[in-house]
Design a protein around this motif. Structure first.
Motif, PDB file in Angstrom:
ATOM      1  N   MET A   1       0.842  -1.180   0.000  1.00 42.17           N
ATOM      2  CA  MET A   1       0.000   0.000   0.000  1.00 42.17           C
ATOM      3  C   MET A   1       0.885   1.241   0.000  1.00 42.17           C
ATOM      4  N   ALA A   2       0.493   2.243  -0.781  1.00 41.64           N
ATOM      5  CA  ALA A   2       1.238   3.492  -0.860  1.00 41.64           C
ATOM      6  C   ALA A   2       1.253   4.197   0.494  1.00 41.64           C
ATOM      7  N   HIS A   3       2.193   5.094   0.658  1.00 39.26           N
ATOM      8  CA  HIS A   3       2.322   5.837   1.914  1.00 39.26           C
ATOM      9  C   HIS A   3       1.131   6.754   2.183  1.00 39.26           C
ATOM     10  N   ILE A   4       0.430   7.153   1.139  1.00 39.17           N
ATOM     11  CA  ILE A   4      -0.766   7.983   1.295  1.00 39.17           C
ATOM     12  C   ILE A   4      -1.926   7.305   0.588  1.00 39.17           C
ATOM     13  N   ASP A   5      -3.141   7.690   0.937  1.00 39.37           N
ATOM     14  CA  ASP A   5      -4.322   7.150   0.275  1.00 39.37           C
ATOM     15  C   ASP A   5      -4.470   7.850  -1.074  1.00 39.37           C
ATOM     16  N   ASP A   9      -7.812   1.911  -6.482  1.00 43.19           N
ATOM     17  CA  ASP A   9      -7.423   0.529  -6.240  1.00 43.19           C
ATOM     18  C   ASP A   9      -6.013   0.367  -6.798  1.00 43.19           C
ATOM     19  N   GLU A  10      -5.043   0.221  -5.912  1.00 42.36           N
ATOM     20  CA  GLU A  10      -3.644   0.172  -6.354  1.00 42.36           C
ATOM     21  C   GLU A  10      -3.325  -1.062  -7.188  1.00 42.36           C
ATOM     22  N   ALA A  11      -4.128  -2.104  -7.081  1.00 44.05           N
ATOM     23  CA  ALA A  11      -3.931  -3.262  -7.946  1.00 44.05           C
ATOM     24  C   ALA A  11      -4.320  -2.913  -9.382  1.00 44.05           C
ATOM     25  N   GLU A  12      -5.319  -2.064  -9.529  1.00 39.80           N
ATOM     26  CA  GLU A  12      -5.763  -1.636 -10.859  1.00 39.80           C
ATOM     27  C   GLU A  12      -4.881  -0.515 -11.409  1.00 39.80           C
ATOM     28  N   PHE A  13      -4.336   0.310 -10.513  1.00 36.45           N
ATOM     29  CA  PHE A  13      -3.513   1.454 -10.902  1.00 36.45           C
ATOM     30  C   PHE A  13      -2.160   1.374 -10.195  1.00 36.45           C
ATOM     31  N   PRO A  14      -1.306   0.411 -10.607  1.00 36.23           N
ATOM     32  CA  PRO A  14      -0.021   0.241  -9.932  1.00 36.23           C
ATOM     33  C   PRO A  14       0.971   1.356 -10.281  1.00 36.23           C
ATOM     34  N   GLY A  15       2.047   1.393  -9.516  1.00 42.50           N
ATOM     35  CA  GLY A  15       3.148   2.303  -9.813  1.00 42.50           C
ATOM     36  C   GLY A  15       2.733   3.756  -9.912  1.00 42.50           C
ATOM     37  N   ILE A  16       3.159   4.413 -10.958  1.00 43.93           N
ATOM     38  CA  ILE A  16       2.911   5.842 -11.136  1.00 43.93           C
ATOM     39  C   ILE A  16       1.455   6.149 -11.475  1.00 43.93           C
ATOM     40  N   ARG A  17       0.718   5.152 -11.903  1.00 44.29           N
ATOM     41  CA  ARG A  17      -0.652   5.418 -12.350  1.00 44.29           C
ATOM     42  C   ARG A  17      -1.547   5.928 -11.221  1.00 44.29           C
ATOM     43  N   GLY A  18      -1.332   5.439 -10.009  1.00 41.36           N
ATOM     44  CA  GLY A  18      -2.114   5.931  -8.868  1.00 41.36           C
ATOM     45  C   GLY A  18      -1.829   7.388  -8.558  1.00 41.36           C
ATOM     46  N   PRO A  19      -0.561   7.770  -8.379  1.00 39.96           N
ATOM     47  CA  PRO A  19      -0.263   9.179  -8.123  1.00 39.96           C
ATOM     48  C   PRO A  19      -0.699  10.117  -9.255  1.00 39.96           C
ATOM     49  N   ALA A 161       1.285  -6.649  -9.662  1.00 43.93           N
ATOM     50  CA  ALA A 161       1.487  -7.972  -9.075  1.00 43.93           C
ATOM     51  C   ALA A 161       1.656  -9.039 -10.148  1.00 43.93           C
ATOM     52  N   ASP A 162       0.966  -8.876 -11.272  1.00 46.25           N
ATOM     53  CA  ASP A 162       1.021  -9.838 -12.375  1.00 46.25           C
ATOM     54  C   ASP A 162       1.993  -9.325 -13.426  1.00 46.25           C
ATOM     55  N   PRO A 163       3.080 -10.043 -13.680  1.00 47.17           N
ATOM     56  CA  PRO A 163       4.034  -9.592 -14.700  1.00 47.17           C
ATOM     57  C   PRO A 163       3.391  -9.409 -16.083  1.00 47.17           C
ATOM     58  N   GLY A 164       2.304 -10.116 -16.348  1.00 46.39           N
ATOM     59  CA  GLY A 164       1.588  -9.969 -17.613  1.00 46.39           C
ATOM     60  C   GLY A 164       0.946  -8.601 -17.777  1.00 46.39           C
ATOM     61  N   TRP A 165       0.747  -7.893 -16.669  1.00 48.77           N
ATOM     62  CA  TRP A 165       0.162  -6.557 -16.723  1.00 48.77           C
ATOM     63  C   TRP A 165       0.989  -5.644 -17.615  1.00 48.77           C
ATOM     64  N   TYR A 166       2.321  -5.754 -17.543  1.00 43.47           N
ATOM     65  CA  TYR A 166       3.201  -4.876 -18.309  1.00 43.47           C
ATOM     66  C   TYR A 166       3.067  -5.112 -19.812  1.00 43.47           C
ATOM     67  N   ALA A 167       2.878  -6.353 -20.207  1.00 45.57           N
ATOM     68  CA  ALA A 167       2.682  -6.644 -21.630  1.00 45.57           C
ATOM     69  C   ALA A 167       1.371  -6.044 -22.122  1.00 45.57           C
ATOM     70  N   GLN A 168       0.322  -6.149 -21.315  1.00 47.85           N
ATOM     71  CA  GLN A 168      -0.954  -5.536 -21.690  1.00 47.85           C
ATOM     72  C   GLN A 168      -0.827  -4.023 -21.749  1.00 47.85           C
ATOM     73  N   ALA A 169      -0.124  -3.440 -20.781  1.00 45.30           N
ATOM     74  CA  ALA A 169       0.067  -1.992 -20.770  1.00 45.30           C
ATOM     75  C   ALA A 169       0.872  -1.552 -21.980  1.00 45.30           C
ATOM     76  N   SER A 170       1.827  -2.373 -22.408  1.00 49.26           N
ATOM     77  CA  SER A 170       2.647  -1.986 -23.561  1.00 49.26           C
ATOM     78  C   SER A 170       1.795  -1.885 -24.826  1.00 49.26           C
ATOM     79  N   GLU A 171       0.786  -2.730 -24.952  1.00 47.38           N
ATOM     80  CA  GLU A 171      -0.123  -2.628 -26.105  1.00 47.38           C
ATOM     81  C   GLU A 171      -0.836  -1.280 -26.102  1.00 47.38           C
ATOM     82  N   GLN A 180      -3.532   8.888 -22.461  1.00 47.90           N
ATOM     83  CA  GLN A 180      -4.731   8.246 -21.952  1.00 47.90           C
ATOM     84  C   GLN A 180      -4.465   7.341 -20.756  1.00 47.90           C
ATOM     85  N   VAL A 181      -3.293   7.447 -20.140  1.00 42.72           N
ATOM     86  CA  VAL A 181      -2.934   6.557 -19.032  1.00 42.72           C
ATOM     87  C   VAL A 181      -3.830   6.771 -17.829  1.00 42.72           C
ATOM     88  N   VAL A 182      -4.149   8.022 -17.506  1.00 46.03           N
ATOM     89  CA  VAL A 182      -4.999   8.289 -16.350  1.00 46.03           C
ATOM     90  C   VAL A 182      -6.386   8.460 -16.832  1.00 46.03           C
TER      91      VAL A 182
END
Length: 182
Positions: A1-5, A9-19, A161-171, A180-182
């Motif tokens: 979980m990120a340091h701030i709220d 859903d951080e699983a849906e918006f991992p990494g920089i996508r949440g901020p 959490a799923d390494p396959g997420w990055y391949a989908q994001a790359s598409e 259109q990321v956010v």
């Protein structure tokens, strides 16, 4: 979980996508910068520019950014992830052009400190055919990704959490870009 709220859903918006979603008024200009730097018209291919981002992010040990931009680079380079892994593991022996290697050395210097970029590194890149635009944008990509890496890690966001997420994001990135990321 990120340091701030982050309010997502951080699983849906991992990494920089949440901020980026947390504060869209700062997120959107950051996405515009990335769009211009990594996908805009340029003598370096989008794959090569993504490779610079992945290389710097790997050196900064930013798991999310390194994983994401490695996948984005791989999706746009003929040699795919094999080449990305070779560059990240052994830049000096990776099968890339001498010009790209010289630019990646500049990016690596920026990752340590902007003051590490020496006239010798710049001259080496010029000797290999790098233009002032390519040198400028390599420095800016490296500097920007140092900031993005610190943004992601400073807020304690989690990689996908799923390494396959990055391949989908790359598409999505290859087909629609960063706007259109956010």
């Amino acid at each position: 979980m990120a340091h701030i709220d982050l309010g997502v859903d951080e699983a849906e918006f991992p990494g920089i996508r949440g901020p980026l979603r947390f504060r869209r008024e700062t997120g959107q200009p950051l996405l515009e910068l990335v769009e211009v730097l990594l996908r805009g018209p340029h003598p370096l291919t989008p794959g090569e520019r993504e490779l610079i981002a992945a290389y710097v992010s790997g050196r900064n040990e930013c798991t999310y950014c390194c994983s994401a931009h490695s996948a984005y680079a791989a999706a746009q380079l003929d040699e795919g992830m094999t080449l990305v892994d070779q560059v990240r593991a052994d830049l000096d022996n990776a099968p890339i052009s001498a010009k790209l290697r010289a630019l990646l050395h500049i990016a690596g210097a920026v990752q340590v400190s902007g003051r590490e970029v020496t006239p010798e590194l710049v001259e080496a890149a010029r000797t290999e055919g790098a233009t002032d635009l390519e040198i400028h944008d390599t420095v800016l990509i490296a500097a920007a990704f140092c900031m993005f890496n610190r943004y992601v890690d400073g807020l304690g966001t989690q990689p996908a959490a799923d390494p396959g997420w990055y391949a989908q994001a790359s598409e999505r990135i290859v087909n629609a870009g960063y706007r259109q990321v956010v």
